[in-house]
Design a protein around this motif. Structure first.
Motif, mmCIF file in Angstrom:
data_model
loop_
_atom_site.group_PDB
_atom_site.id
_atom_site.type_symbol
_atom_site.label_atom_id
_atom_site.label_comp_id
_atom_site.label_asym_id
_atom_site.label_seq_id
_atom_site.Cartn_x
_atom_site.Cartn_y
_atom_site.Cartn_z
ATOM 1 N N ASN A 69 0.827 -1.205 0.000
ATOM 2 C CA ASN A 69 0.000 0.000 0.000
ATOM 3 C C ASN A 69 0.865 1.261 0.000
ATOM 4 O O ASN A 69 0.448 2.311 -0.481
ATOM 5 C CB ASN A 69 -0.923 0.007 1.217
ATOM 6 C CG ASN A 69 -1.786 1.244 1.271
ATOM 7 O OD1 ASN A 69 -2.616 1.476 0.398
ATOM 8 N ND2 ASN A 69 -1.582 2.064 2.300
ATOM 9 N N ARG A 70 2.075 1.142 0.509
ATOM 10 C CA ARG A 70 3.004 2.282 0.522
ATOM 11 C C ARG A 70 3.773 2.383 -0.788
ATOM 12 O O ARG A 70 3.904 3.459 -1.372
ATOM 13 C CB ARG A 70 3.984 2.156 1.698
ATOM 14 C CG ARG A 70 5.076 3.227 1.711
ATOM 15 C CD ARG A 70 5.921 3.125 2.966
ATOM 16 N NE ARG A 70 6.636 1.860 3.041
ATOM 17 C CZ ARG A 70 7.834 1.639 2.470
ATOM 18 N NH1 ARG A 70 8.426 2.583 1.746
ATOM 19 N NH2 ARG A 70 8.421 0.460 2.606
ATOM 20 N N THR A 71 4.267 1.225 -1.275
ATOM 21 C CA THR A 71 5.149 1.235 -2.443
ATOM 22 C C THR A 71 4.410 1.138 -3.770
ATOM 23 O O THR A 71 4.949 1.520 -4.806
ATOM 24 C CB THR A 71 6.140 0.070 -2.368
ATOM 25 O OG1 THR A 71 5.419 -1.181 -2.424
ATOM 26 C CG2 THR A 71 6.961 0.115 -1.081
ATOM 27 N N GLY A 72 3.199 0.578 -3.744
ATOM 28 C CA GLY A 72 2.455 0.388 -4.986
ATOM 29 C C GLY A 72 2.848 -0.842 -5.764
ATOM 30 O O GLY A 72 2.422 -1.010 -6.907
ATOM 31 N N HIS A 97 17.805 -6.079 -7.538
ATOM 32 C CA HIS A 97 17.974 -5.902 -6.094
ATOM 33 C C HIS A 97 16.613 -5.729 -5.427
ATOM 34 O O HIS A 97 15.772 -4.970 -5.899
ATOM 35 C CB HIS A 97 18.843 -4.673 -5.807
ATOM 36 C CG HIS A 97 20.187 -4.714 -6.455
ATOM 37 N ND1 HIS A 97 21.227 -5.488 -5.972
ATOM 38 C CD2 HIS A 97 20.649 -4.102 -7.577
ATOM 39 C CE1 HIS A 97 22.282 -5.347 -6.758
ATOM 40 N NE2 HIS A 97 21.955 -4.505 -7.735
ATOM 41 N N HIS A 98 16.425 -6.455 -4.323
ATOM 42 C CA HIS A 98 15.191 -6.321 -3.548
ATOM 43 C C HIS A 98 15.367 -5.151 -2.591
ATOM 44 O O HIS A 98 15.935 -5.286 -1.504
ATOM 45 C CB HIS A 98 14.908 -7.619 -2.782
ATOM 46 C CG HIS A 98 13.739 -7.501 -1.856
ATOM 47 N ND1 HIS A 98 13.735 -8.049 -0.584
ATOM 48 C CD2 HIS A 98 12.542 -6.888 -1.988
ATOM 49 C CE1 HIS A 98 12.600 -7.790 0.013
ATOM 50 N NE2 HIS A 98 11.849 -7.079 -0.822
ATOM 51 N N THR A 99 14.880 -3.994 -3.001
ATOM 52 C CA THR A 99 15.042 -2.767 -2.233
ATOM 53 C C THR A 99 13.706 -2.044 -2.177
ATOM 54 O O THR A 99 13.333 -1.347 -3.132
ATOM 55 C CB THR A 99 16.096 -1.852 -2.893
ATOM 56 O OG1 THR A 99 17.296 -2.588 -3.116
ATOM 57 C CG2 THR A 99 16.392 -0.638 -2.016
ATOM 58 N N PRO A 100 12.932 -2.192 -1.095
ATOM 59 C CA PRO A 100 11.605 -1.569 -1.035
ATOM 60 C C PRO A 100 11.598 -0.072 -1.295
ATOM 61 O O PRO A 100 10.622 0.468 -1.808
ATOM 62 C CB PRO A 100 11.135 -1.899 0.384
ATOM 63 C CG PRO A 100 11.818 -3.198 0.700
ATOM 64 C CD PRO A 100 13.177 -3.068 0.064
ATOM 65 N N ASP A 101 12.680 0.638 -0.939
ATOM 66 C CA ASP A 101 12.731 2.076 -1.192
ATOM 67 C C ASP A 101 12.917 2.390 -2.670
ATOM 68 O O ASP A 101 12.740 3.530 -3.087
ATOM 69 C CB ASP A 101 13.849 2.719 -0.378
ATOM 70 C CG ASP A 101 13.536 2.726 1.112
ATOM 71 O OD1 ASP A 101 12.339 2.671 1.465
ATOM 72 O OD2 ASP A 101 14.481 2.785 1.925
ATOM 73 N N ASP A 102 13.286 1.375 -3.461
ATOM 74 C CA ASP A 102 13.410 1.530 -4.914
ATOM 75 C C ASP A 102 12.817 0.278 -5.551
ATOM 76 O O ASP A 102 13.537 -0.594 -6.042
ATOM 77 C CB ASP A 102 14.875 1.711 -5.310
ATOM 78 C CG ASP A 102 15.053 1.967 -6.806
ATOM 79 O OD1 ASP A 102 14.032 2.200 -7.497
ATOM 80 O OD2 ASP A 102 16.203 1.924 -7.290
ATOM 81 N N PRO A 103 11.479 0.152 -5.537
ATOM 82 C CA PRO A 103 10.823 -1.097 -5.955
ATOM 83 C C PRO A 103 11.214 -1.576 -7.339
ATOM 84 O O PRO A 103 11.262 -2.787 -7.589
ATOM 85 C CB PRO A 103 9.322 -0.736 -5.903
ATOM 86 C CG PRO A 103 9.234 0.393 -4.944
ATOM 87 C CD PRO A 103 10.492 1.175 -5.134
#
Length: 223
Positions: A69-72, A97-103
């Protein structure tokens, strides 16, 4: 081989709802409340992630409040994604890379991820009516993947929604971790959901989860 009734998408159904989908009043209100609290979050109906040439479709329950819901992006930022995405990379279904801040630093390979319910529900618990209302998008999503061969259902709710989408009765394809159901030209395989609760309590271990993906990779010929 289990036979299934033909899937019939609702008239004008699309595989992805609009971000401000109005179908479920409770979820609309919850989205709006979250948008007030966190205006920089996605706060909408989360679209599927992956290419339309995917042979594997992964179906989860619903977006997490502080994750998808935050990252889309489905599972991106959710605790469950910390197991799902590394496993996808290990078996060749993702790279980067699994990086939630850069989906979008991560790319799916031959794989798509979606949810039974596209909007975050309060307490992570969608109602029966909400699951039913959102099923039209799952039906259309499946119908618009021309190379689709396998569906992985994460958890019983996702499993039940997929089974109904494929035109079966639940008793024809009972849920079970690692259970495999042949449905016409498609194969449905089940896993316990990779949630924090399931992994913390030992209901699902990394080895169990990887075992399911090993079977998927074997059946798709990617191992």
């Amino acid at each position: 081989m289990t036979s299934a009734n033909p899937r019939i998408a609702e008239p004008n159904a699309t595989p992805e709802p609009a971000p401000d989908c109005p179908l479920c009043p409770r979820l609309v209100e919850f989205r709006r409340d979250n948008a007030v609290k966190h205006p920089d979050w996605f706060n909408g109906a989360v679209p599927s992630f992956g290419g339309a040439d995917a042979r594997l479709l992964i179906v989860g329950l619903a977006p997490g409040l502080q994750g998808a819901n935050r990252t889309g992006v489905p599972f991106m930022g959710d605790f469950a994604g910390d197991l799902l995405y590394p496993t996808l990379m290990k078996f060749g279904f993702a790279r980067g890379h699994h990086t939630p801040d850069d989906p979008h630093a991560l790319e799916l390979v031959d794989c798509m991820i979606s949810n039974s319910v596209r909007c975050v529900p309060p307490a992570n618990k969608p109602t029966t009516d909400e699951i039913k209302a959102c099923r039209q998008f799952l039906t259309a999503r499946i119908d618009t993947l021309p190379r689709l061969r396998m569906i992985l259902a994460l958890g019983r709710i996702a499993h039940d929604s997929v089974v109904r989408t494929l035109g079966l009765k639940l008793k024809q394809a009972p849920f079970g971790h690692g259970a495999v159901h042949d449905v016409g030209e498609l194969t449905l395989i089940d896993s316990y959901h990779c949630s924090r609760y399931n992994t913390n309590t030992g209901v699902l271990t990394t080895e169990m989860f990887e075992g399911v993906f090993g079977e998927i990779a074997r059946r798709l010929g990617t191992t």
